[in-house]
Design a protein around this motif. Structure first.
Motif, short mmCIF file in Angstrom:
data_model
loop_
_atom_site.label_atom_id
_atom_site.label_comp_id
_atom_site.label_asym_id
_atom_site.label_seq_id
_atom_site.Cartn_x
_atom_site.Cartn_y
_atom_site.Cartn_z
N GLN A 70 0.81 -1.21 0.00
CA GLN A 70 0.00 0.00 0.00
C GLN A 70 0.84 1.27 0.00
OE1 GLN A 70 -2.22 -1.16 3.60
NE2 GLN A 70 -4.10 -1.11 2.39
N ARG A 71 2.13 1.12 0.19
CA ARG A 71 3.02 2.29 0.25
C ARG A 71 3.30 2.79 -1.17
NH1 ARG A 71 3.96 3.57 5.91
NH2 ARG A 71 3.07 1.72 6.90
N ARG A 72 3.54 4.11 -1.26
CA ARG A 72 3.75 4.74 -2.56
C ARG A 72 5.10 5.44 -2.65
NH1 ARG A 72 0.78 1.54 -3.63
NH2 ARG A 72 -1.36 1.66 -4.45
N ASN A 73 6.02 5.16 -1.74
CA ASN A 73 7.34 5.79 -1.79
C ASN A 73 8.19 5.23 -2.92
OD1 ASN A 73 7.49 3.49 0.46
ND2 ASN A 73 9.50 3.62 -0.53
N ALA A 74 9.12 6.03 -3.39
CA ALA A 74 10.07 5.59 -4.41
C ALA A 74 10.98 4.52 -3.81
CB ALA A 74 10.89 6.77 -4.90
N ILE A 75 11.30 3.50 -4.60
CA ILE A 75 12.13 2.40 -4.12
C ILE A 75 13.50 2.88 -3.66
CG2 ILE A 75 13.40 0.35 -4.90
CD1 ILE A 75 10.95 -0.47 -6.49
N LEU A 76 14.05 3.88 -4.33
CA LEU A 76 15.37 4.40 -3.97
C LEU A 76 15.43 4.80 -2.50
CD1 LEU A 76 18.21 5.51 -4.64
CD2 LEU A 76 17.09 7.63 -5.37
N ALA A 82 16.87 17.93 -3.98
CA ALA A 82 16.73 18.76 -5.17
C ALA A 82 15.43 18.44 -5.90
CB ALA A 82 17.93 18.55 -6.10
N ALA A 83 15.10 17.15 -5.98
CA ALA A 83 13.85 16.75 -6.63
C ALA A 83 12.64 17.20 -5.82
CB ALA A 83 13.82 15.23 -6.81
N LYS A 84 12.76 17.11 -4.50
CA LYS A 84 11.67 17.53 -3.62
C LYS A 84 11.43 19.03 -3.76
CE LYS A 84 10.44 17.50 1.33
NZ LYS A 84 10.86 17.00 2.66
N LYS A 85 12.49 19.81 -3.89
CA LYS A 85 12.35 21.26 -4.05
C LYS A 85 11.63 21.57 -5.37
CE LYS A 85 13.37 25.44 -2.47
NZ LYS A 85 12.64 26.29 -3.43
N ILE A 86 11.94 20.83 -6.42
CA ILE A 86 11.27 21.02 -7.71
C ILE A 86 9.77 20.76 -7.56
CG2 ILE A 86 11.07 20.15 -10.07
CD1 ILE A 86 13.60 21.80 -9.56
N LYS A 87 9.44 19.68 -6.87
CA LYS A 87 8.03 19.35 -6.65
C LYS A 87 7.33 20.40 -5.80
CE LYS A 87 8.21 14.29 -6.95
NZ LYS A 87 7.91 13.04 -6.20
N ILE A 88 8.00 20.81 -4.74
CA ILE A 88 7.41 21.81 -3.84
C ILE A 88 7.12 23.11 -4.60
CG2 ILE A 88 7.98 23.36 -1.94
CD1 ILE A 88 6.98 20.69 -0.98
N ASN A 89 8.06 23.54 -5.42
CA ASN A 89 7.84 24.76 -6.20
C ASN A 89 6.65 24.61 -7.13
OD1 ASN A 89 9.99 26.08 -5.02
ND2 ASN A 89 11.44 25.59 -6.65
N SER A 90 6.50 23.42 -7.69
CA SER A 90 5.35 23.16 -8.56
C SER A 90 4.05 23.19 -7.78
CB SER A 90 5.51 21.80 -9.26
OG SER A 90 4.37 21.47 -10.01
N MET A 91 4.06 22.59 -6.58
CA MET A 91 2.83 22.49 -5.80
C MET A 91 2.42 23.78 -5.12
SD MET A 91 3.01 18.60 -4.27
CE MET A 91 4.53 18.89 -3.35
N LEU A 126 10.71 10.95 -9.46
CA LEU A 126 9.93 11.92 -10.23
C LEU A 126 8.75 11.27 -10.93
CD1 LEU A 126 12.88 14.02 -11.72
CD2 LEU A 126 11.45 14.54 -9.75
N SER A 127 8.57 9.98 -10.71
CA SER A 127 7.40 9.30 -11.26
C SER A 127 6.15 9.68 -10.48
CB SER A 127 7.60 7.78 -11.18
OG SER A 127 6.40 7.08 -11.46
N LEU A 128 5.03 9.74 -11.19
CA LEU A 128 3.73 9.96 -10.56
C LEU A 128 2.87 8.69 -10.61
CD1 LEU A 128 2.93 13.52 -11.96
CD2 LEU A 128 3.82 12.94 -9.70
N GLY A 129 3.47 7.59 -11.08
CA GLY A 129 2.78 6.30 -11.08
C GLY A 129 1.70 6.18 -12.14
N ASN A 130 0.92 5.11 -12.01
CA ASN A 130 -0.12 4.81 -12.99
C ASN A 130 -1.20 5.88 -13.07
OD1 ASN A 130 1.11 2.41 -13.74
ND2 ASN A 130 -0.05 1.18 -12.28
N LYS A 131 -1.37 6.64 -11.99
CA LYS A 131 -2.41 7.66 -11.97
C LYS A 131 -1.85 9.06 -12.26
CE LYS A 131 -5.30 5.11 -8.66
NZ LYS A 131 -6.01 5.15 -7.35
N GLY A 132 -0.65 9.09 -12.80
CA GLY A 132 0.01 10.36 -13.06
C GLY A 132 -0.76 11.28 -13.99
N ALA A 133 -1.37 10.71 -15.03
CA ALA A 133 -2.10 11.54 -15.99
C ALA A 133 -3.26 12.26 -15.31
CB ALA A 133 -2.61 10.68 -17.15
N GLU A 134 -3.96 11.57 -14.42
CA GLU A 134 -5.08 12.18 -13.71
C GLU A 134 -4.59 13.23 -12.70
OE1 GLU A 134 -8.70 11.63 -13.93
OE2 GLU A 134 -7.70 11.24 -15.85
#
Length: 286
Positions: free
Chosen positions: A103-109, A139-148, A207-215
């Protein structure tokens, strides 16, 4: 359903929704919850991996600094879990501790162990891997935060603004370590380059949004994966140039996409450890 309203040539205003409005639209609510799970689970598991370095960091000052960063990161996870609770997904504690690895959605890395051994028994951790993983993630988190900050969900937009203020210091911390070790030459440079290879093998999952990324993108919750990748490369290129390193052009997911519930045994073990107190006493506060 798009919520973009255009005001003047070339400018875009995104209508903001509150929690009550979000609950009225099942498609919007599901997409929002999916994104929040990704954000929360990423910070939750990486804060734990970082906490395993307590007492093992290169020096006492780093112990203090790293612990502070981990506390902030766990606090960010709590903010996202609270937004999920507000959507009726369950209590913050249950969301953090009861859900199964699938049920977790974290990146494997982010779930990968710091190295062989256990932090309490004969740890053989890789500081180069820790530096590269945390720096590239921040750095990736900052990119997402700026977007959100421009997200169509008002509570998420406001949360992004709060988190952004702490991220500046996190990013500066890891950038300093990254540059110093890369420019040190010798074994330090060699181990850092090895760590970069390991991190980049699964970096696409961040940086993946998964299978529901388009929505998720259709509902204006965050920018697309392609845009996020482009911005990450643009932000990191000057740093890579400064250490005489080629910026990665590919974003693979060697071990799969954690956004879709694919995980490793490392996550199973970590969740078991993280949930020990909660399962011993569910009334305790985490």
């Amino acid at each position: 359903m798009r919520r973009k309203y255009y005001h003047g040539e070339g400018s875009t205003i995104v209508k903001k929704l509150n929690s009550a409005e979000a609950l009225e639209n099942p498609s919007y609510k599901d997409s929002l919850a999916e994104l929040l799970y990704q954000l929360a689970d990423d910070d939750f598991i990486l804060a734990y991996r970082g906490s395993e370095w307590l007492g093992l960091a290169p020096h006492i000052e780093e112990d203090v600094a790293f612990s502070s960063i981990n506390q902030d990161t766990m606090g960010h996870a709590a903010m996202y879990y609270q937004l999920l609770e507000d959507l009726g997904e369950g209590s913050v504690d249950a969301l953090a501790h009861v859900r199964t690895p699938e049920q977790r959605r974290n990146a494997i890395l982010l779930e990968m162990a710091n190295g062989p051994g256990d932090y309490l028994r004969e740890p053989d951790y890789d500081w180069a891997f820790a530096v590269v993983r945390h720096y590239f993630y921040t750095a990736a988190k900052k990119i997402k935060i700026n977007s959100m900050k421009n997200s169509s969900y008002q509570p998420l937009s406001e949360t992004a603004v709060k988190i952004s203020m702490e991220l500046y210091y996190h990013q500066l911390h890891w950038k300093t370590w990254f540059e110093q070790l890369m420019l040190a030459g010798g074994e330090a440079r060699s181990r850092m380059e090895q760590a970069i290879t390991i991190v980049m093998d699964d970096f696409g999952g961040l940086l993946s949004l998964g299978n529901k990324g388009a929505e998720i993108v259709r509902h204006d919750l965050i920018d697309s994966e392609e845009i996020l990748q482009k911005r990450w490369k643009e932000a990191m290129k000057p740093v890579f140039n400064s250490v005489n390193l080629q910026i990665p052009t590919r974003f693979p997911m060697k071990h799969g996409d954690g956004r879709n519930g694919v995980h490793t045994d490392d996550l199973t073990k970590a969740i078991s450890t993280l949930g020990e107190v909660y399962h011993f006493d569910p009334a305790a506060s985490w």
